[in-house]
Scaffold this motif. Structure first.
Motif, PDB file in Angstrom:
ATOM      1  N   GLY A   1      32.281  36.711  41.069  1.00  0.00           N
ATOM      2  CA  GLY A   1      33.366  35.996  40.414  1.00  0.00           C
ATOM      3  C   GLY A   1      34.262  35.339  41.441  1.00  0.00           C
ATOM      4  N   LYS A   2      35.283  34.663  40.957  1.00  0.00           N
ATOM      5  CA  LYS A   2      36.218  34.004  41.859  1.00  0.00           C
ATOM      6  C   LYS A   2      37.404  33.487  41.072  1.00  0.00           C
ATOM      7  CE  LYS A   2      35.578  29.762  42.986  1.00  0.00           C
ATOM      8  NZ  LYS A   2      35.127  28.458  43.511  1.00  0.00           N
ATOM      9  N   ILE A   3      38.531  33.365  41.746  1.00  0.00           N
ATOM     10  CA  ILE A   3      39.664  32.659  41.177  1.00  0.00           C
ATOM     11  C   ILE A   3      39.388  31.173  41.342  1.00  0.00           C
ATOM     12  CG2 ILE A   3      42.075  32.020  41.620  1.00  0.00           C
ATOM     13  CD1 ILE A   3      41.973  34.479  39.989  1.00  0.00           C
ATOM     14  N   LEU A   4      39.588  30.403  40.283  1.00  0.00           N
ATOM     15  CA  LEU A   4      39.314  28.972  40.335  1.00  0.00           C
ATOM     16  C   LEU A   4      40.471  28.208  40.969  1.00  0.00           C
ATOM     17  CD1 LEU A   4      37.684  28.561  36.812  1.00  0.00           C
ATOM     18  CD2 LEU A   4      36.546  28.717  39.027  1.00  0.00           C
ATOM     19  N   GLY A   5      40.141  27.093  41.586  1.00  0.00           N
ATOM     20  CA  GLY A   5      41.165  26.265  42.205  1.00  0.00           C
ATOM     21  C   GLY A   5      41.593  26.805  43.554  1.00  0.00           C
ATOM     22  N   ALA A   6      42.832  26.515  43.912  1.00  0.00           N
ATOM     23  CA  ALA A   6      43.334  26.886  45.239  1.00  0.00           C
ATOM     24  C   ALA A   6      43.437  28.391  45.419  1.00  0.00           C
ATOM     25  CB  ALA A   6      44.703  26.236  45.469  1.00  0.00           C
ATOM     26  N   GLY A   7      43.676  29.119  44.319  1.00  0.00           N
ATOM     27  CA  GLY A   7      43.803  30.568  44.406  1.00  0.00           C
ATOM     28  C   GLY A   7      45.169  31.048  43.974  1.00  0.00           C
ATOM     29  N   SER A   8      45.381  32.360  44.113  1.00  0.00           N
ATOM     30  CA  SER A   8      46.672  33.002  43.869  1.00  0.00           C
ATOM     31  C   SER A   8      47.097  33.049  42.403  1.00  0.00           C
ATOM     32  CB  SER A   8      47.764  32.314  44.698  1.00  0.00           C
ATOM     33  OG  SER A   8      48.886  33.148  44.845  1.00  0.00           O
ATOM     34  N   GLY A   9      46.206  32.662  41.488  1.00  0.00           N
ATOM     35  CA  GLY A   9      46.547  32.710  40.068  1.00  0.00           C
ATOM     36  C   GLY A   9      45.610  31.830  39.272  1.00  0.00           C
ATOM     37  N   GLY A  10      45.922  31.623  37.996  1.00  0.00           N
ATOM     38  CA  GLY A  10      45.107  30.760  37.155  1.00  0.00           C
ATOM     39  C   GLY A  10      43.935  31.491  36.536  1.00  0.00           C
ATOM     40  N   TYR A  11      42.791  30.820  36.467  1.00  0.00           N
ATOM     41  CA  TYR A  11      41.612  31.366  35.793  1.00  0.00           C
ATOM     42  C   TYR A  11      40.708  32.129  36.759  1.00  0.00           C
ATOM     43  CZ  TYR A  11      42.370  28.935  31.358  1.00  0.00           C
ATOM     44  OH  TYR A  11      42.879  28.511  30.160  1.00  0.00           O
ATOM     45  N   LEU A  12      40.186  33.249  36.268  1.00  0.00           N
ATOM     46  CA  LEU A  12      39.173  34.014  36.979  1.00  0.00           C
ATOM     47  C   LEU A  12      37.841  33.754  36.296  1.00  0.00           C
ATOM     48  CD1 LEU A  12      38.286  36.253  39.019  1.00  0.00           C
ATOM     49  CD2 LEU A  12      38.809  37.923  37.208  1.00  0.00           C
ATOM     50  N   LEU A  13      36.854  33.297  37.071  1.00  0.00           N
ATOM     51  CA  LEU A  13      35.500  33.093  36.569  1.00  0.00           C
ATOM     52  C   LEU A  13      34.674  34.314  36.936  1.00  0.00           C
ATOM     53  CD1 LEU A  13      33.590  30.963  35.230  1.00  0.00           C
ATOM     54  CD2 LEU A  13      32.919  30.331  37.567  1.00  0.00           C
ATOM     55  N   ILE A  14      34.000  34.900  35.953  1.00  0.00           N
ATOM     56  CA  ILE A  14      33.262  36.140  36.147  1.00  0.00           C
ATOM     57  C   ILE A  14      31.803  35.927  35.765  1.00  0.00           C
ATOM     58  CG2 ILE A  14      33.088  38.572  35.479  1.00  0.00           C
ATOM     59  CD1 ILE A  14      36.067  38.243  34.477  1.00  0.00           C
ATOM     60  N   PHE A  15      30.894  36.349  36.629  1.00  0.00           N
ATOM     61  CA  PHE A  15      29.462  36.295  36.323  1.00  0.00           C
ATOM     62  C   PHE A  15      28.957  37.717  36.116  1.00  0.00           C
ATOM     63  CE2 PHE A  15      24.968  36.259  36.872  1.00  0.00           C
ATOM     64  CZ  PHE A  15      24.545  35.010  36.458  1.00  0.00           C
ATOM     65  N   SER A  16      28.237  37.927  35.009  1.00  0.00           N
ATOM     66  CA  SER A  16      27.731  39.280  34.751  1.00  0.00           C
ATOM     67  C   SER A  16      26.422  39.236  33.988  1.00  0.00           C
ATOM     68  CB  SER A  16      28.749  40.093  33.944  1.00  0.00           C
ATOM     69  OG  SER A  16      28.712  39.718  32.579  1.00  0.00           O
ATOM     70  N   ASP A  17      25.691  40.325  34.092  1.00  0.00           N
ATOM     71  CA  ASP A  17      24.530  40.548  33.240  1.00  0.00           C
ATOM     72  C   ASP A  17      25.041  40.664  31.798  1.00  0.00           C
ATOM     73  OD1 ASP A  17      22.276  41.660  31.880  1.00  0.00           O
ATOM     74  OD2 ASP A  17      21.520  42.338  33.814  1.00  0.00           O
ATOM     75  N   LEU A  18      24.278  40.176  30.850  1.00  0.00           N
ATOM     76  CA  LEU A  18      24.730  40.187  29.456  1.00  0.00           C
ATOM     77  C   LEU A  18      25.029  41.597  28.952  1.00  0.00           C
ATOM     78  CD1 LEU A  18      22.335  37.522  27.858  1.00  0.00           C
ATOM     79  CD2 LEU A  18      24.625  37.211  28.813  1.00  0.00           C
ATOM     80  N   LYS A  19      24.262  42.591  29.426  1.00  0.00           N
ATOM     81  CA  LYS A  19      24.436  43.955  28.924  1.00  0.00           C
ATOM     82  C   LYS A  19      25.765  44.568  29.363  1.00  0.00           C
ATOM     83  CE  LYS A  19      22.018  46.161  32.808  1.00  0.00           C
ATOM     84  NZ  LYS A  19      20.835  46.950  33.224  1.00  0.00           N
TER      85      LYS A  19
END
Length: 333
Positions: free
Chosen positions: A282-300
């Motif tokens: 995963g990662k914080i989107l954009g410059a960082g320090s806030g905003g949206y967190l994008l998370i990658f996971s197995d469906l289960k």
């Protein structure tokens, strides 16, 4: 006559930071990105019997030469300073997300205003020129620090790969993923709004200072981040979705090396929690320090991850889809 322009917001998967000068000017930046069905809008309506340009819901009249770019209407004034439209009209702007959430919203908003103004006066504008003008207004007129990816990626849309040296020297390759592969990727990704706002300009200025201060170490970090973007593009094209997701973790770890302002205690705790719940990366989107967190996971593991997110205060997991069109405008009547 009324036009509504809308420009999608962007998600940067890999390569973020390599588009910031001076690194990209010398070595080239490479960004793997997509745009999503969250938009910045500009509504523009012609007014009969007047040459006045009214801003927003109020009757504030734009005066040519007004260079006070503060407040909600400030961004409209900055565009009008360059567009010089002659038609009497009312201009309104709105967005599906708040500013400072890491989705390239300010660049998208500027592009939407430019596109709406061009539509009202029946002027053709290419996506390349629209991106160039949006960059110029945000960086040179409004003096907002940042890289090149936002005005380019939000305008072009889709799932793509950006190679960029500067705003005059870039190339966007839209990836030819079939619908099934794109949907498989989307299902593995969760988009979580942390509720934490940030000032990306301040963080970007720190990125630039770090590049200039520790040039060799900064270059090595950015070279590695760029190499991940190159590998991730290949994985996505080959259908190695799970490897793609696991690599996001390494991208996030290296992104944090770019500046101490990229993350903080709250974000680190949130990221550690979703990792323990089964997220691969995963990662914080954009410059960082806030905003949206994008998370990658197995469906289960998504049910467990969503449960951990529900325990957080102030944030919310949001549904989304890919946008494959980019910037566009339509006539309402």
């Amino acid at each position: 006559m009324k036009y509504v322009a809308r420009v999608p917001l962007r998600v940067s998967f890999f390569g973020g930071g390599t588009d910031i000068p001076p690194y990209c000017n010398e070595f080239g930046g490479e960004i793997l990105f997509c745009t999503i069905n969250k938009y910045a809008y500009c509504e523009i309506e012609s007014l009969s019997g007047t040459n006045a340009i009214l801003l927003g819901e109020s009757d504030e009249v734009y005066l040519d030469g007004d260079e006070e770019y503060m407040g909600k209407n400030g961004i409209i004034k900055a565009v009008l300073h360059e567009q010089k439209i002659r038609t009497g009209c009312r201009i309104k702007i709105y967005s599906d997300t708040a500013p400072g959430t890491g989705l390239g919203g300010s660049s998208a908003q500027i592009a939407a205003i430019i596109l709406a103004c061009c539509s009202l006066e029946h002027k053709e504008i290419s996506k390349r020129e629209l991106a160039r003008q949006a960059y110029y207004i945000e960086r040179m007129i409004m003096h907002v620090s940042g890289g090149y990816q936002d005005p380019i990626t939000t305008v072009y849309g889709g799932i793509g790969y950006l190679k960029v040296y500067d705003i005059e020297n870039f190339n966007v390759e839209l990836l030819k993923l079939d619908a099934g592969r794109a949907e498989e990727l989307r299902k593995h990704l969760l988009l979580y709004n942390t509720g934490i706002r940030h000032d990306s300009s301040v963080i970007m200025e720190d990125h630039i200072k770090e590049q200039l201060k520790g040039r060799k170490q900064s270059k090595e970090t950015l070279d590695f981040i760029k190499s991940l973007a190159i590998k991730a593009k290949m994985m996505l094209e080959q259908g190695n979705i799970m490897e793609f997701g696991a690599m996001m973790h390494y991208g996030w770890e290296y992104k944090k090396r770019m500046s101490v302002q990229v993350s903080n205690i709250d974000i680190n705790r949130l990221y550690d929690n979703v990792k323990r719940a089964g997220a691969l990366g995963g990662k914080i989107l954009g410059a960082g320090s806030g905003g949206y967190l994008l998370i990658f996971s197995d469906l289960k593991n998504q049910k467990k991850i969503k449960a951990s997110l529900l325990e957080e205060k102030g944030g919310i997991e949001e549904g989304w889809q890919f946008d494959f069109t980019g910037a566009r405008a339509e006539r309402i009547r």
